[in-house]
Design a protein around this motif. Structure first.
Motif, short mmCIF file in Angstrom:
data_model
loop_
_atom_site.label_atom_id
_atom_site.label_comp_id
_atom_site.label_asym_id
_atom_site.label_seq_id
_atom_site.Cartn_x
_atom_site.Cartn_y
_atom_site.Cartn_z
N LYS A 1 72.81 99.91 30.24
CA LYS A 1 72.41 100.91 31.23
C LYS A 1 71.07 100.57 31.87
O LYS A 1 70.05 100.39 31.19
CB LYS A 1 72.32 102.28 30.57
N GLY A 2 71.07 100.47 33.20
CA GLY A 2 69.85 100.24 33.96
C GLY A 2 69.37 98.81 33.95
O GLY A 2 68.45 98.46 34.72
N LEU B 1 70.94 95.85 34.73
CA LEU B 1 71.31 95.02 35.89
C LEU B 1 70.40 95.30 37.08
O LEU B 1 69.97 94.37 37.78
CB LEU B 1 72.77 95.27 36.26
N LYS B 2 70.08 96.56 37.28
CA LYS B 2 69.20 96.93 38.40
C LYS B 2 67.81 96.34 38.21
O LYS B 2 67.20 95.83 39.16
CB LYS B 2 69.13 98.46 38.50
N LYS B 3 67.30 96.41 36.98
CA LYS B 3 65.98 95.85 36.69
C LYS B 3 65.97 94.33 36.89
O LYS B 3 65.05 93.77 37.49
CB LYS B 3 65.56 96.18 35.25
N ALA C 1 67.96 92.52 38.74
CA ALA C 1 68.11 92.20 40.16
C ALA C 1 66.79 92.36 40.90
O ALA C 1 66.44 91.52 41.76
CB ALA C 1 69.18 93.10 40.79
N ALA C 2 66.04 93.41 40.58
CA ALA C 2 64.74 93.63 41.23
C ALA C 2 63.76 92.51 40.90
O ALA C 2 63.03 92.03 41.77
CB ALA C 2 64.17 94.98 40.80
N LYS D 1 64.79 89.29 42.72
CA LYS D 1 64.50 89.38 44.15
C LYS D 1 63.03 89.10 44.43
O LYS D 1 62.69 88.33 45.35
CB LYS D 1 64.88 90.78 44.66
#
Length: 470
Positions: free
Chosen positions: A212-213, A215-217, A219-220, A223
């Motif tokens: 949870k959470g 993948l978003k971290k 990816a950021a 980037k």
């Protein structure tokens, strides 16, 4: 390598005086387990005559750098402590999530806290600006201080990686399939069920992005790394290993389980300065007056529960009449103690000890009860003292099995409560069975042969001299 540098004199290599061009820059987060070996190394290098030593770290490390000697090491501020990179700043919920009974969940929790793209970006930019100003010839960086490794690699500056935990954890991509997976707490010789658990634990690292959470971290972070033009865009460990001049580790093979490693890995033993560090004081006189002392300390990260604190008081009570106990317990946790009238007479509690090196070096300190941090285990073995490990944190579980397997101590099975009977029985064994002291002294000899802080300083001089000769 011994003798490449002389204290207070110009640095030399192979008997020839060298005139360094360009500074040596040390970089670390403020987490004690990571910054302490580098502080010891920087102090040693400066004390031996290297004229241009710098130390970049969070603001709270300034006092430690300045304590290395007036003007001998220049402090470089990198702003406030980074919460995600220093677990002492975590709230209780975050701490509990990383110290559960599930070693895998603990790994995920720590990685989640560390993936703070804002902090990592700010630290990277702050350090990059300082490196532009200082222009170091060599950087010595903590392996987990990601932004420091990134700056060195992106700018093409030669760098040495410092690994203060079991170094096999850093070389995980190179480990054989049957090697105990880092952070699993599994021993070198495994049962059939343990071998299965080992394979599953390693496979679980591939599922990290699914939490949870996470993948978003991730990816950021990826980037921003791309936007900054970082040379190792994915942060791959193999690229760091390939790019490093050397990797410094603070143990020896035999305590650390052997594995195929590149020549650039330097197993140096613990980073221990010359002792005594402090002048004789009341604590020294107390140690002088006790025939046998057990030192208890659980590092800067550990947050003991009331049940654990009361169990440890009971351990001291059970040792009364045979051994005294010196317990380094942070002030914030002393509220958990029973009333003074209920404390055993053989127990001395200190919120701060001027030098743990001096305590472990004292001839009346016979054993160490510890959480099993890399520095604590290495320092204890450096002084040839047996230990009992009560693992409370990620790599502590790995170090606990290594201590047992190398014969220098025992491990506590139930760390949730610190069962007083179990802890006392294991302390009694390491204090009375000669084999534990004999093995601890053996590993002390091996550590001293590995070079320690003197060997580390000698290598750094060699590296800089070699860079100038290119």
């Amino acid at each position: 390598m011994e003798g490449l540098l002389g204290r207070g004199h110009a640095p030399t290599v192979d008997g020839m005086t060298i005139h360094p061009e360009g500074p040596v820059l040390f970089v670390s987060s403020s987490a004690r387990g990571h910054v302490n070996p580098l502080l010891t190394m920087a102090g040693e290098l400066a004390a031996r005559g290297w004229p241009d030593v710098w130390f970049a770290a969070d603001d709270d490390v300034r006092g430690d750098v300045e304590a290395l000697g007036s003007g001998s090491v220049t402090y470089v501020p990198l702003g406030p402590q980074a919460r995600g990179l220093n677990p002492t700043l975590w709230d209780d919920e975050a701490y509990r999530s990383a110290t559960t009974q599930s070693k895998w969940k603990n790994c995920v929790a720590v990685i989640r806290e560390a993936l703070d793209v804002t902090v990592l970006t700010e630290k990277y930019l702050a350090l990059d600006a300082e490196v532009e100003r200082i222009r170091p010839a060599l950087m010595v960086v903590d392996s987990e201080t990601v932004y420091a490794v990134d700056v060195a690699m992106t700018r093409g500056i030669p760098f040495v990686l410092s690994v203060p935990y079991p170094v096999s954890g850093f070389f995980q991509p190179l480990l054989p399939k049957d090697y105990p997976t880092p952070l699993s707490g599994l021993p070198q010789r495994m049962t059939r069920s343990q071998r299965v658990a080992n394979r599953l634990f390693r496979l679980r690292f591939m599922t990290l992005p699914l939490h949870k959470g996470m993948l978003k971290k991730l990816a950021a972070v990826l980037k921003v790394r791309k936007q900054l033009g970082i040379a190792n865009p994915t942060g791959g460990v193999k690229a760091k290993i390939d790019g490093a001049t050397a990797v410094f580790a603070y143990s020896v093979f035999g305590v650390e389980y052997p594995f195929p490693a590149p020549e650039k890995l330097r197993m140096l033993g613990a980073m221990v300065p010359a002792t005594p560090q402090c002048e004789e004081d009341e604590l020294t006189r107390w140690l002088d007056g006790r025939e046998s002392v057990v030192h208890m300390g659980f590092g800067t990260i550990s947050r003991l529960t009331a049940e654990q604190v009361h169990s440890l008081v009971d351990v001291a009570r059970r040792l009364e009449g045979r051994h005294s106990v010196l317990w380094k317990l942070p002030k914030a946790q002393q509220d958990l103690l029973p009333p003074d009238a209920e404390l055993p007479a053989n127990l001395r509690i200190e919120s701060w000890i001027p030098s743990q090196f001096d305590v472990l070096a004292h001839p009346h300190v016979r054993a160490h009860l510890t959480h099993g941090g890399g520095n604590s285990v290495g320092e204890c073995l450096h002084f040839g003292k047996p230990l009992v490990v009560a693992p409370l944190w990620l790599d502590c579980h790995d170090l606990a099995v290594r201590v047992v397997d190398c014969g220098a101590g025992l491990a506590v099975d139930d760390t949730r409560t610190f069962d007083a009977a179990e802890v006392t029985a294991k302390l009694h064994r390491v204090l009375t069975e000669d084999s534990f002291s004999e093995r601890a002294r053996h590993w002390a000899g091996r550590q001293h042969e590995a070079g320690g802080v003197a060997g580390a300083a000698d290598l750094l001089v060699e590296y800089v001299a070699g860079l100038r000769a290119r």
